[in-house]
Scaffold this active site. Structure first.
Site, mmCIF file in Angstrom:
data_model
loop_
_atom_site.group_PDB
_atom_site.id
_atom_site.type_symbol
_atom_site.label_atom_id
_atom_site.label_comp_id
_atom_site.label_asym_id
_atom_site.label_seq_id
_atom_site.Cartn_x
_atom_site.Cartn_y
_atom_site.Cartn_z
ATOM 1 N N ARG A 162 0.663 -1.290 -0.026
ATOM 2 C CA ARG A 162 0.112 0.019 -0.023
ATOM 3 C C ARG A 162 0.775 1.472 0.153
ATOM 4 O O ARG A 162 1.905 1.167 0.609
ATOM 5 C CB ARG A 162 -1.018 -0.198 1.325
ATOM 6 C CG ARG A 162 -1.976 -1.182 0.977
ATOM 7 C CD ARG A 162 -2.976 -1.213 2.463
ATOM 8 N NE ARG A 162 -3.764 0.094 2.398
ATOM 9 C CZ ARG A 162 -4.762 0.383 1.754
ATOM 10 N NH1 ARG A 162 -5.279 -0.647 0.981
ATOM 11 N NH2 ARG A 162 -5.679 1.330 1.619
ATOM 12 N N HIS B 252 -4.927 -24.796 31.632
ATOM 13 C CA HIS B 252 -4.926 -26.070 30.951
ATOM 14 C C HIS B 252 -6.325 -26.593 30.384
ATOM 15 O O HIS B 252 -7.146 -26.654 31.696
ATOM 16 C CB HIS B 252 -4.182 -26.975 31.695
ATOM 17 C CG HIS B 252 -3.981 -28.161 31.064
ATOM 18 N ND1 HIS B 252 -3.247 -28.650 29.839
ATOM 19 C CD2 HIS B 252 -4.713 -29.551 31.561
ATOM 20 C CE1 HIS B 252 -3.463 -29.811 29.459
ATOM 21 N NE2 HIS B 252 -3.988 -30.561 29.982
#
Ligand code: NAI
Length: 456
Positions: A263, A433
């Site tokens: 860009r 976990h």
């Protein structure tokens, strides 16, 4: 001619411009924000938000197609692109409304129209002059093409790619950077045959080479073709397709070609140079405090050389507002800006690649934790890895991740980098976990010399 004065005049209402305007207003400054199109700019209307909506639709398509691997029976019937576009447009509309509400709540004066910088204190819009003690240039960027290759018809940029009303069957993507791989990923999930052409030796060439290679492996498995280290020589379009020619003599046929070769800064035609603003290859030259050479004039976002990311624009905008208000903020460390590519799989990184860290620090250590050892990633059936780079006996200076959903892990990764943490600082922090964040925890445990779920 009428005159309106304020503490701050911001030219451009994209991520950088509006962030600066809102923060300045919070700090008690009067603010005029000039925008010729829609508040929210590229990111909201034709960049980050709509692409990520397409990518989510793509993920849903993949889940529907591949559900039987989880023991779930579904039938994938296809993509209703009008439905996809409606979903995407609704998200933009909701966020746009919210943003307009925020501008109102901050009492920012919104001016609709194209502004021209007249001098260090003045921007003119349709014959009205707005004067500010400070002026912020925030005009953003546009999709570049390469010399001799005109956009139009079947040769499109990301703006058109976002608004296609059909799913192409065959696509060539020119450029294997962030935009290229994100669209390649969407179209493949939507069922297209995709070939990426990248001039440099790897896809996402700005990433650590290990990550580029892992992404290439994943794309190969997904049937996304790519040609790297090859030069594009031309494209010809007819009513029925486009023929793309490469320097090695190869020709590729496609329905459309997406040009995603970077860009460019939108700095021409707004009076910048005429008013005396120093440009460098089209970008606005600034110091580390984002000051241009004109006293009191700042620049923010994609027109400032560096990463062209919305969240960089937000932070720069906040920085400028605080600098003007005399809060003396810390300059932004470009390497500490997180980078995420939302393809399937995702790529996320912060800090330095191994090669850059070696160049900067000399001696570095790395550790790579494979997501094969991460329970949650196995549940999601995603492969990938976390790679850490530390200075020998020093802090972690690079975190590189690949795998589905790892973009969300960048929050912790950027804290580790920006707080200059040692692996030994991170090792005792408990990771829930089973989550993918454990992969970051495990990698730091290993780098601190106490690996848990790692084979010797
Ligand atoms: P980019 O700079 O990431 O990638 C352009 C790629 O095109 C490069 O790999 C370059 O080597 C290649 N290229 C250039 N000329 C070529 C040629 N003639 N033939 C073949 N390959 C050629 O730019 P991209 O992907 O267009 O994105 C523009 C900006 O928008 C980037 O700064 C990017 O960070 C930002 N962006 C960020 C996203 C995100 O954060 N997820 C999503 C989309 C864009």
């Amino acid at each position: 001619m009428t005159d309106t004065s304020a503490d701050l005049v911001v030219l451009g209402g994209g991520s950088g411009g509006y962030a600066c305007a809102f923060r300045a207003a919070e700090l008690g400054l009067s603010v005029v924000l000039i925008e010729k199109d829609k508040l929210g700019g590229t990111c909201l209307h034709r960049g980050c938000i709509p692409t990520k909506a397409l990518l989510h639709a793509a993920e849903v398509a993949d889940s529907a197609r591949d559900a039987d691997q989880f023991g779930v029976k579904t039938a994938f019937e296809g993509i209703d692109i009008h439905g996809v576009n409606k979903y995407k447009e609704n998200i933009i509309a909701g966020l746009y409304k919210g943003l307009q509400g925020l501008a109102k709540a901050h009492k920012v004066t919104l001016v609709e129209g194209a502004g021209t910088l007249v001098d260090a204190n003045t921007v003119e819009v349709n014959g009205t002059r707005y004067t500010g003690k400070n002026v912020v240039l925030a005009t953003g960027s546009y999709s570049k093409t390469i010399p001799g290759l005109e956009l139009g018809g079947r040769i499109i940029a990301s703006e058109q790619a976002l608004n296609l009303d059909f799913v192409p069957e065959k696509v060539v993507v020119l450029g294997g950077g962030v935009i290229g791989v994100e669209f390649a990923s969407v179209w493949r999930s939507f069922g297209a045959e995709v070939t990426i052409v990248e001039a440099l030796p790897h896809l996402v060439p700005n990433e650590d080479e290990f990550i580029s290679k892992r992404l290439e492996r994943s794309f190969r498995r997904r049937g996304i073709k790519f040609k790297t280290g090859v030069k594009f020589t031309g494209a010809e379009q007819t009513d029925s397709g486009v023929t793309v020619s490469l320097e090695n003599g190869e020709q590729l046929e496609a329905d459309i070609m997406l040009v995603a070769v970077g860009r460019g800064p939108n700095t021409a035609g707004h009076g910048f140079e005429e008013a005396g603003v120093q440009l460098e290859r089209g970008f606005v030259r600034t110091d580390e405090r984002l000051r241009t050479n004109l006293p009191g004039v700042y620049a923010v976002g994609d027109i400032v050389p560096g990463l062209q990311l919305a969240h960089r624009g937000f932070q720069q905008g906040i920085f400028i507002a605080e600098d003007i208000a005399g809060l003396n903020p810390q300059p932004i460390d470009e390497a500490g800006i997180p980078r995420v590519t939302y393809s399937h799989p995702e790529v996320a990184s912060v800090g330095l690649t191994e090669a850059a860290a070696k160049e900067q620090y000399g001696s570095v250590e790395t550790f790579t934790y494979d997501l094969a050892g991460n329970g949650k990633s196995q549940i999601l059936k995603t492969s990938g890895a976390v790679k850490l780079v530390r200075v020998t006996d020093g802090p972690v200076v690079g975190l590189h991740l690949i795998g589905d959903r790892v973009g969300e892990l960048i929050g912790e990764a950027q804290l580790i980098y920006n707080w200059e943490a040692l692996p030994e600082d991170v090792a005792p922090l408990v990771h829930a976990h089973p989550t993918q964040t454990e992969a970051l925890g495990e990698a730091h445990l290993a780098l601190a010399g106490k690996p848990l779920h790692v084979h010797g």
